[in-house]
Design an enzyme around this catalytic site. Sequence first.
Site, PDB file in Angstrom:
ATOM      1  N   HIS A 195     -47.632 -54.447-122.743  1.00  0.00           N
ATOM      2  CA  HIS A 195     -48.469 -55.544-123.539  1.00  0.00           C
ATOM      3  C   HIS A 195     -49.124 -56.424-122.625  1.00  0.00           C
ATOM      4  O   HIS A 195     -48.732 -57.065-121.688  1.00  0.00           O
ATOM      5  CB  HIS A 195     -47.310 -56.578-124.307  1.00  0.00           C
ATOM      6  CG  HIS A 195     -47.781 -57.424-125.296  1.00  0.00           C
ATOM      7  ND1 HIS A 195     -48.232 -57.163-126.498  1.00  0.00           N
ATOM      8  CD2 HIS A 195     -48.426 -58.760-125.012  1.00  0.00           C
ATOM      9  CE1 HIS A 195     -48.744 -58.496-127.147  1.00  0.00           C
ATOM     10  NE2 HIS A 195     -49.042 -59.404-126.087  1.00  0.00           N
ATOM     11  N   CYS A 196     -50.547 -56.489-122.804  1.00  0.00           N
ATOM     12  CA  CYS A 196     -51.554 -57.174-122.011  1.00  0.00           C
ATOM     13  C   CYS A 196     -51.639 -58.659-122.914  1.00  0.00           C
ATOM     14  O   CYS A 196     -52.510 -58.526-123.906  1.00  0.00           O
ATOM     15  CB  CYS A 196     -52.747 -56.364-121.975  1.00  0.00           C
ATOM     16  SG  CYS A 196     -53.949 -57.135-120.822  1.00  0.00           S
ATOM     17  N   PRO A 197     -51.370 -59.541-121.947  1.00  0.00           N
ATOM     18  CA  PRO A 197     -51.861 -60.905-122.530  1.00  0.00           C
ATOM     19  C   PRO A 197     -53.401 -61.064-122.658  1.00  0.00           C
ATOM     20  O   PRO A 197     -53.874 -61.782-123.412  1.00  0.00           O
ATOM     21  CB  PRO A 197     -51.001 -61.911-121.651  1.00  0.00           C
ATOM     22  CG  PRO A 197     -51.132 -61.100-120.481  1.00  0.00           C
ATOM     23  CD  PRO A 197     -50.617 -59.759-120.721  1.00  0.00           C
TER      24      PRO A 197
END
Length: 441
Positions: A195-197
């Site tokens: 999951h890439c912020p």
Amino acid sequence: MMAAGDGRVPGNVITNPEGDRVEVVSSEFKPPSNQHAKKPTLVQRPCMYLASFVKSLPVAFISGIVGWSYYAYVVALVLGAMQENTAEQVVCAVLYHIVFIMFVWSYWMTIFTPPGKVPTIWFLSSGGVSALAAARSEDEWKERLKQMSIEMGCSVKQRSVQGAVRYCEKCECIKPDRSHHCSVCEVCTLKMDHHCPWVNNCVGFANYKFFMLFLCYALTYCIFIACSSVKYFIKFCSESENEGTNKYHIIFVFLVSVLFTISVSSLFWYHVYLILHNRSTLEQFRAPVFDDLVSDKDGWSLGSFNNFREVFGHNPALWMVPVPSHVGDGIVFPHRRAKNVTNYRSIDNIEYGEPESPARTLVNPVLTAAGNVTASQTIHSNSSSVQHSGKESAMSGAVTPAAVLTPGCGTEVILENNGHTKTVPVSTGQPNSELTELIVK
């Protein structure tokens, strides 16, 4: 829950099919809890809106940096500092806008493309969930889950660390191979990488290509700005010319581009390594376990080129364009542990399942013009011995003999090379340098 009269088993059991074993106080087996997602209450909604706003801040930050860099480069540098050289202005402006468009396009696609969700047919019915909850032992729970996966038509090769069919107790679904549950998105994501912020989204099966192009064009964007502005950076730092605020925009855009080049470069080349080995970030840290209970970090690898094509597709014209071109459906993946692969020229043609009979490796094979195969020895894949004229002899060293080809013989054979199986054409009258083993089903 179990009835009072149900049987009991000793208590070192799992409560999470993919986690560590935990010691329970009671000797009663407790399957993974299945808590249905509840609609947020009026009190919870403001917190959810605040959380959504906070999660969007990194995207807003990157968008602000990109917007400012456009002004600093186009207005301050191209239209300002380069005004005495028209040719330089035109070349830099054209190249910059090409890279800028591809960069923003890839970033947009990474943010707004869903990474892929588990199909509804993979979700257990309420009766199936209740049946799992009624299991009275770990083995019974595993067996029921395995039977359900077969009845539902869920083909999976991957297993949990306990050897069970992977199941998400939060989504109440059987996990397809390479999928994982994202605690931020609160769903199971197909071929989840992380999951890439910075994109406020999961990077998974459907948007991994866009994420890679985003990193590629971001790196190209930063390198281009740094290279085309370096001489003006040196000029403004060594001379005291009055260029107004444009001078500071150019100095800072150069410094920021250099810093981002260093940070983005490390991430980009790391993911290049992962693509060439067909691993996700999660699989790099924990190797997948397959249905034979063997942990194989390269289990999904099909060779560097085929690994690349699995993400970017077969058409080279679309490789650098942020449009969907990946191979597969995100549910079933070809893997090198399949023993009955009959054609390796295209990963779309790979078949799945276990062979009906073990393969045999022929030593010093001879292909006749009629297409028959003869050999002096036969190695069975399920044995550690060599059969020769009906007798067994111990193997010593690697068996990599050269094939003897009869002139006038044109055919195809199945070649096994470093764990990969593919079909190799045999040239007429010329030994094939790749051919070291013949696999006969």
